[in-house]
Enzyme design. Structure first.
Site, PDB file in Angstrom:
ATOM      1  N   ARG A 142      -5.987  10.830  -5.746  1.00  0.00           N
ATOM      2  CA  ARG A 142      -5.601   9.682  -6.568  1.00  0.00           C
ATOM      3  C   ARG A 142      -5.665   8.390  -5.774  1.00  0.00           C
ATOM      4  O   ARG A 142      -5.247   8.346  -4.627  1.00  0.00           O
ATOM      5  CB  ARG A 142      -4.184   9.897  -7.106  1.00  0.00           C
ATOM      6  CG  ARG A 142      -4.176  10.542  -8.477  1.00  0.00           C
ATOM      7  CD  ARG A 142      -2.800  10.883  -8.926  1.00  0.00           C
ATOM      8  NE  ARG A 142      -1.879   9.760  -8.875  1.00  0.00           N
ATOM      9  CZ  ARG A 142      -0.643   9.806  -9.356  1.00  0.00           C
ATOM     10  NH1 ARG A 142      -0.214  10.915  -9.919  1.00  0.00           N
ATOM     11  NH2 ARG A 142       0.155   8.771  -9.274  1.00  0.00           N
ATOM     12  N   LYS A 179       7.708  16.137 -10.063  1.00  0.00           N
ATOM     13  CA  LYS A 179       8.085  15.985 -11.477  1.00  0.00           C
ATOM     14  C   LYS A 179       7.055  16.631 -12.398  1.00  0.00           C
ATOM     15  O   LYS A 179       7.401  17.395 -13.293  1.00  0.00           O
ATOM     16  CB  LYS A 179       8.201  14.496 -11.863  1.00  0.00           C
ATOM     17  CG  LYS A 179       9.215  13.706 -11.083  1.00  0.00           C
ATOM     18  CD  LYS A 179       9.337  12.278 -11.606  1.00  0.00           C
ATOM     19  CE  LYS A 179       8.113  11.434 -11.409  1.00  0.00           C
ATOM     20  NZ  LYS A 179       7.814  11.060 -10.019  1.00  0.00           N
ATOM     21  N   ARG A 203      11.325   4.220 -16.194  1.00  0.00           N
ATOM     22  CA  ARG A 203      11.294   3.946 -14.758  1.00  0.00           C
ATOM     23  C   ARG A 203      12.049   2.679 -14.419  1.00  0.00           C
ATOM     24  O   ARG A 203      12.177   2.342 -13.257  1.00  0.00           O
ATOM     25  CB  ARG A 203       9.842   3.776 -14.340  1.00  0.00           C
ATOM     26  CG  ARG A 203       9.311   4.942 -13.486  1.00  0.00           C
ATOM     27  CD  ARG A 203       7.979   4.545 -13.034  1.00  0.00           C
ATOM     28  NE  ARG A 203       7.254   5.235 -12.060  1.00  0.00           N
ATOM     29  CZ  ARG A 203       6.404   6.220 -12.254  1.00  0.00           C
ATOM     30  NH1 ARG A 203       6.302   6.802 -13.425  1.00  0.00           N
ATOM     31  NH2 ARG A 203       5.672   6.653 -11.262  1.00  0.00           N
ATOM     32  N   ARG A 230       5.277   2.614  -3.197  1.00  0.00           N
ATOM     33  CA  ARG A 230       5.800   3.314  -4.390  1.00  0.00           C
ATOM     34  C   ARG A 230       7.208   3.853  -4.142  1.00  0.00           C
ATOM     35  O   ARG A 230       8.042   3.860  -5.046  1.00  0.00           O
ATOM     36  CB  ARG A 230       4.845   4.449  -4.795  1.00  0.00           C
ATOM     37  CG  ARG A 230       3.578   3.907  -5.471  1.00  0.00           C
ATOM     38  CD  ARG A 230       2.463   4.921  -5.465  1.00  0.00           C
ATOM     39  NE  ARG A 230       2.726   6.061  -6.304  1.00  0.00           N
ATOM     40  CZ  ARG A 230       2.133   7.247  -6.148  1.00  0.00           C
ATOM     41  NH1 ARG A 230       1.260   7.435  -5.186  1.00  0.00           N
ATOM     42  NH2 ARG A 230       2.430   8.234  -6.969  1.00  0.00           N
ATOM     43  N   ARG A 266      -2.084  15.311  -1.312  1.00  0.00           N
ATOM     44  CA  ARG A 266      -2.197  15.794  -2.698  1.00  0.00           C
ATOM     45  C   ARG A 266      -3.616  15.568  -3.243  1.00  0.00           C
ATOM     46  O   ARG A 266      -4.211  14.523  -3.023  1.00  0.00           O
ATOM     47  CB  ARG A 266      -1.187  15.014  -3.564  1.00  0.00           C
ATOM     48  CG  ARG A 266      -1.209  15.394  -5.018  1.00  0.00           C
ATOM     49  CD  ARG A 266       0.046  14.967  -5.719  1.00  0.00           C
ATOM     50  NE  ARG A 266       0.078  13.561  -6.067  1.00  0.00           N
ATOM     51  CZ  ARG A 266       1.033  13.015  -6.816  1.00  0.00           C
ATOM     52  NH1 ARG A 266       2.037  13.758  -7.257  1.00  0.00           N
ATOM     53  NH2 ARG A 266       1.006  11.745  -7.106  1.00  0.00           N
TER      54      ARG A 266
HETATM   55  P1  AMP Z   1       2.890   8.556 -11.930  1.00  0.00           P
HETATM   56  O1  AMP Z   1       1.718   9.426 -12.251  1.00  0.00           O
HETATM   57  O2  AMP Z   1       4.076   8.811 -12.807  1.00  0.00           O
HETATM   58  O3  AMP Z   1       3.239   8.560 -10.462  1.00  0.00           O
HETATM   59  O4  AMP Z   1       2.435   7.042 -12.260  1.00  0.00           O
HETATM   60  C1  AMP Z   1       1.343   6.440 -11.590  1.00  0.00           C
HETATM   61  C2  AMP Z   1       1.440   4.925 -11.742  1.00  0.00           C
HETATM   62  O5  AMP Z   1       1.384   4.573 -13.137  1.00  0.00           O
HETATM   63  C3  AMP Z   1       2.738   4.296 -11.236  1.00  0.00           C
HETATM   64  O6  AMP Z   1       2.723   4.030  -9.836  1.00  0.00           O
HETATM   65  C4  AMP Z   1       2.769   3.010 -12.074  1.00  0.00           C
HETATM   66  O7  AMP Z   1       1.856   2.053 -11.583  1.00  0.00           O
HETATM   67  C5  AMP Z   1       2.260   3.489 -13.429  1.00  0.00           C
HETATM   68  N1  AMP Z   1       3.357   3.993 -14.302  1.00  0.00           N
HETATM   69  C6  AMP Z   1       3.531   5.263 -14.759  1.00  0.00           C
HETATM   70  N2  AMP Z   1       4.636   5.350 -15.534  1.00  0.00           N
HETATM   71  C7  AMP Z   1       5.175   4.101 -15.557  1.00  0.00           C
HETATM   72  C8  AMP Z   1       6.331   3.549 -16.164  1.00  0.00           C
HETATM   73  N3  AMP Z   1       7.187   4.295 -16.907  1.00  0.00           N
HETATM   74  N4  AMP Z   1       6.580   2.219 -15.965  1.00  0.00           N
HETATM   75  C9  AMP Z   1       5.745   1.455 -15.238  1.00  0.00           C
HETATM   76  N5  AMP Z   1       4.642   1.909 -14.624  1.00  0.00           N
HETATM   77  C10 AMP Z   1       4.344   3.232 -14.782  1.00  0.00           C
END
Ligand code: AMP
Length: 213
Positions: free
Chosen positions: A160, A13, A88, A171, A127
């Site tokens: 990360r 994404k 989400r 996840r 990654r």
């Molecule tokens: P990402 O970088 O989008 O994979 O997000 C990393 C982490 O941030 C996720 O696993 C969640 O813990 C949190 N997170 C990011 N965006 C959201 C969202 N829209 N709602 C809830 N948690 C989020």
């Protein structure tokens, strides 16, 4: 142009959003990046988010919606945006519907990146990203020229804290249970576009362009 990009963790994404932003001159709004920035700056919000993020769970909806509502006040978002990692959950999607309705706006596209689970685990555990510019590498398919160092700015690469195999599996489960139902939420609006997210990054982007143009 207002776009949402949806897909499981590791679907690409962020990478695809960056390509879209460059071509269409819109802003990328990533709630994951915003949360990581809050953590870096050790804000109250950032500290509250740590336990959810490091366990691979979602940060509560009200925290996310408050953070996004603040971002929506910025004038830079006027020409358009791509929302990456938000919404989400269904409550977040309803919150976004309200934010858009208040401004008399609608979404143009909901891009859904489709990638099989086995491929996602392989991508995520390998990654690495640049600690400064955020550029993403993959130690298997797309390694940097010098091990552990960003090709673009020479900064160290980081793994990360939520890209470990155990957290990745959680996840993926969270995505299927809480995020996939969003596709049904947007179906009646006629904006859902399914994209094959496997293969070369540029090939995936061409599939996206074919839908956007
Ligand atoms: P990402 O970088 O989008 O994979 O997000 C990393 C982490 O941030 C996720 O696993 C969640 O813990 C949190 N997170 C990011 N965006 C959201 C969202 N829209 N709602 C809830 N948690 C989020």
């Amino acid at each position: 142009m207002r776009i949402i990009i949806v897909g499981p963790p590791g679907a690409g994404k962020g990478t695809q959003a960056k390509l879209i932003v460059k071509d269409f001159h819109i802003i990328q709004l990533s709630t994951g990046d915003l949360l990581r920035e809050h953590r870096r700056q050790e804000t109250k919000l950032g500290q509250a988010a740590i336990k959810y993020m490091d366990g691979g769970n979602l940060v509560p909806d009200e925290v996310i919606l408050g953070m996004v509502a603040e971002e929506f006040k910025k004038p830079e978002l006027k020409p358009g945006y791509i929302l990456d990692g938000f919404p989400r959950t269904c409550p977040q999607a309803k919150g976004l519907d309200q934010l858009l309705e208040d401004r008399g706006l609608a979404l143009d596209h909901v891009l859904v990146l489709e990638v099989p689970d086995s491929e996602l685990v392989r991508r995520l555990t390998a990654r690495r990203s640049c600690s400064e510019c955020g550029h993403i590498y993959n130690m298997v398919f797309n390694p940097p020229a010098v091990d552990g160092i960003c090709d673009l700015d020479g900064s160290p690469l980081i793994h990360r804290s939520d890209d470990t195999e155990e957290t990745v599996v959680n996840r993926l489960g969270v995505y299927k249970k809480q995020t996939k139902p969003l596709i049904d939420h947007y179906q009646p609006q006629g904006v859902v576009r399914h994209i094959d997210g496997t293969g070369d990054m540029q090939d995936i982007y061409q599939r996206i362009l074919a839908v956007l143009k």
